[in-house]
Design a protein around this motif. Structure first.
Motif, short mmCIF file in Angstrom:
data_model
loop_
_atom_site.label_atom_id
_atom_site.label_comp_id
_atom_site.label_asym_id
_atom_site.label_seq_id
_atom_site.Cartn_x
_atom_site.Cartn_y
_atom_site.Cartn_z
N MET A 169 1.03 -1.32 0.09
CA MET A 169 0.08 -0.19 -0.05
C MET A 169 0.85 1.23 0.07
O MET A 169 1.87 1.27 0.68
N SER A 170 0.49 2.36 -0.81
CA SER A 170 1.39 3.49 -0.98
C SER A 170 1.32 4.23 0.42
O SER A 170 -0.02 4.16 0.98
N ASP A 171 2.28 5.07 0.51
CA ASP A 171 2.20 5.71 2.03
C ASP A 171 1.61 7.21 1.68
O ASP A 171 2.34 8.06 0.65
N PRO A 172 0.28 7.67 1.84
CA PRO A 172 -0.27 8.84 1.58
C PRO A 172 0.60 10.07 2.17
O PRO A 172 0.33 11.10 1.73
N LEU A 173 1.60 9.97 3.21
CA LEU A 173 2.24 10.92 3.83
C LEU A 173 3.70 10.82 3.15
O LEU A 173 4.64 11.90 3.53
N SER A 174 3.98 10.18 2.21
CA SER A 174 5.26 10.26 1.82
C SER A 174 5.56 11.46 1.19
O SER A 174 4.86 11.89 0.24
N GLY A 175 6.85 12.01 1.34
CA GLY A 175 7.51 13.14 0.75
C GLY A 175 6.85 14.55 1.44
O GLY A 175 7.53 15.56 1.21
N LEU A 176 6.28 14.14 2.57
CA LEU A 176 5.98 15.49 3.35
C LEU A 176 7.01 15.53 4.45
O LEU A 176 7.57 14.80 5.05
N ASP A 177 7.44 16.75 4.84
CA ASP A 177 8.17 17.11 5.94
C ASP A 177 7.41 16.56 7.34
O ASP A 177 5.84 16.47 7.26
N PRO A 178 8.17 16.52 8.47
CA PRO A 178 7.52 16.02 9.51
C PRO A 178 6.46 16.78 9.99
O PRO A 178 5.18 16.18 10.43
N LEU A 179 6.45 18.06 9.95
CA LEU A 179 5.34 18.86 10.46
C LEU A 179 4.07 18.69 9.53
O LEU A 179 2.86 18.69 9.93
N ALA A 180 4.58 18.90 8.39
CA ALA A 180 3.16 18.75 7.37
C ALA A 180 2.67 17.35 7.32
O ALA A 180 1.42 17.10 7.38
N GLY A 181 3.37 16.36 7.73
CA GLY A 181 2.97 14.89 7.90
C GLY A 181 1.87 14.97 9.27
O GLY A 181 1.03 14.18 9.29
N LEU A 182 2.49 15.45 10.28
CA LEU A 182 1.59 15.71 11.50
C LEU A 182 0.37 16.23 11.12
O LEU A 182 -0.80 15.73 11.44
N LEU A 183 0.26 17.32 10.38
CA LEU A 183 -1.05 17.96 10.19
C LEU A 183 -1.82 16.91 9.27
O LEU A 183 -3.23 17.11 9.40
N ALA A 184 -1.39 16.40 8.24
CA ALA A 184 -1.95 15.60 7.51
C ALA A 184 -2.74 14.49 8.27
O ALA A 184 -3.75 13.92 7.91
#
Length: 298
Positions: free
Chosen positions: A1-16
Motif C-alpha cells: 500500500m502506498s504511503d499517503p504521507l510520503s514526501g511530506l516534511d515531519p510537520l506537514a505529515g503531522l498536520l495531514a
C-alpha cells in the motif's frame, strides 16, 4: 500500500495525519478515517492514534465545548502501513458537559478505545502545583537531532530527523546509555519544529500526540535501563490526560515526569506539562508494559 504521507516534511505529515476524513456515515455513530505514519518497527505510534481519536471526537462536539479529559486503552498494536477508521459514539450532551467514546479500528478490530469529556467555559476555583525551579532552558540543551544524528542506525535517524517535535532532555538522554543515578523522574522540553495554525483544538490534539513520546522513560531510569537495552520490550497499555489551560505546542513546554511504581511487568508514569512562564496546562498518567529478560532483572 502506498504511503499517503510520503514526501511530506515531519510537520506537514503531522498536520495531514490529524486531518481526518469524514465518511459521511450517520447511523448510531460518526465515522472518520485517517492515515498512519510510517514507523521503524511497523507499529502505529500510540500518540498518533490517540490524537486522531481526539480529533474524531472533537468533530462531533459544538465549538464552544473544549476537551478537558480523556481515558484510553491501547488494545492491539496498530499496523503503520494501514489507514485507521474511527467510530464516535455521542454518549451524552448535558448543559455543561459532553461525553464521547471513540473506537479506532484496523481490519475490523479495535486497536484503541477512548472516552473523552468536553466542557463549555465555566469560571471557578483556580490553583496549581508550581513548575520546578532552576530548570536548564531548552536553548542550552542538545536536540534529539544533535544527540542521535551521528548514529548510523535507522531508528536513531528516524528519531533524529522524522519527528514533528523538537524534544530536549534536561537530564542525560537515555536513548543510547542508561542514567546511572537510577532516579525515577525526568523533565523534557518539547515543541513542534514549526508553527501550527491558530486552532486551539489542533493544539490540544497535538499536545496529546507529544505526551506519549517519553512518558515511560522514568520507569527505565529507575532501573538503570536505556532504550537500547538488550531484550527490552515496551508498549503503552493505557493513557489518561487532563487539559487544564490553553497552550500552544509550537512554543516551548516543559514536561515533568516521574514513575511512582513498577510491578508485574508494568510501569506507571505520571506527568505535568507547563508553559515556559509556569502555567500548568495538562496532566498525564500512563501505564505501560515494560519487560526485560529474567536474568537481567535487578
Amino acid at each position: 500500500m502506498s504511503d499517503p504521507l510520503s514526501g511530506l516534511d515531519p510537520l506537514a505529515g503531522l498536520l495531514a495525519t490529524l486531518d481526518l476524513a469524514d465518511t459521511g456515515a450517520r447511523t448510531s455513530e460518526d465515522i472518520f478515517t485517517g492515515p498512519s505514519q510510517w514507523m521503524p518497527g511497523g507499529r502505529v505510534f500510540g500518540g498518533q492514534v490517540y490524537a486522531q481519536s481526539i480529533i474524531a471526537a472533537i468533530r462531533t462536539v459544538p465549538d464552544d465545548r473544549a476537551i478537558h479529559s480523556t481515558h484510553g486503552y491501547f488494545l492491539r498494536p496498530g499496523d503503520a502501513t494501514q489507514p485507521i477508521t474511527f467510530s464516535v459514539d455521542r454518549i451524552h450532551d448535558g448543559r455543561s458537559f459532553s461525553t464521547r467514546r471513540t473506537q479506532a479500528y484496523q481490519n475490523g478490530v479495535p486497536i484503541l478505545s477512548m472516552i473523552a469529556s468536553f466542557q463549555d467555559h465555566d469560571p471557578g476555583l483556580e490553583h496549581q502545583l508550581d513548575a520546578p525551579e532552576q530548570v536548564t532552558p531548552p536553548e542550552e540543551l542538545p536536540s534529539a537531532a544533535e544527540v542521535l544524528g551521528p548514529v548510523d542506525h535507522p531508528v536513531a535517524q528516524f528519531w533524529a530527523t522524522s519527528r514533528a517535535f523538537d524534544i530536549r532532555h534536561v537530564q542525560q538522554p537515555i536513548y543510547l546509555r542508561a542514567d546511572p543515578s537510577r532516579t525515577p523522574r525526568q523533565a523534557v522540553w518539547m515543541k513542534t519544529i514549526g508553527t501550527l495554525p491558530d486552532d486551539p483544538k489542533l493544539h490540544r490534539a497535538a499536545l496529546a500526540y507529544a505526551s506519549d513520546y517519553s512518558i515511560l522513560e522514568p520507569v527505565l531510569r529507575a532501573h538503570g535501563l536505556a532504550w537500547t537495552h538488550r531484550g527490552l520490550k515496551m508498549a503503552s497499555l493505557d493513557h489518561a490526560m487532563w487539559w487544564h489551560r490553553p497552550a500552544r505546542v509550537d512554543e516551548w513546554l516543559l514536561y515533568v515526569q516521574e514513575s511512582p511504581t513498577a510491578s508485574g511487568g508494568r510501569g506507571l508514569s505520571t506527568g505535568r506539562i507547563y508553559t515556559r512562564d509556569g502555567a500548568l496546562v495538562a496532566s498525564i498518567a500512563q501505564e505501560g508494559m515494560v519487560r526485560v529478560p529474567e536474568d537481567q532483572l535487578d
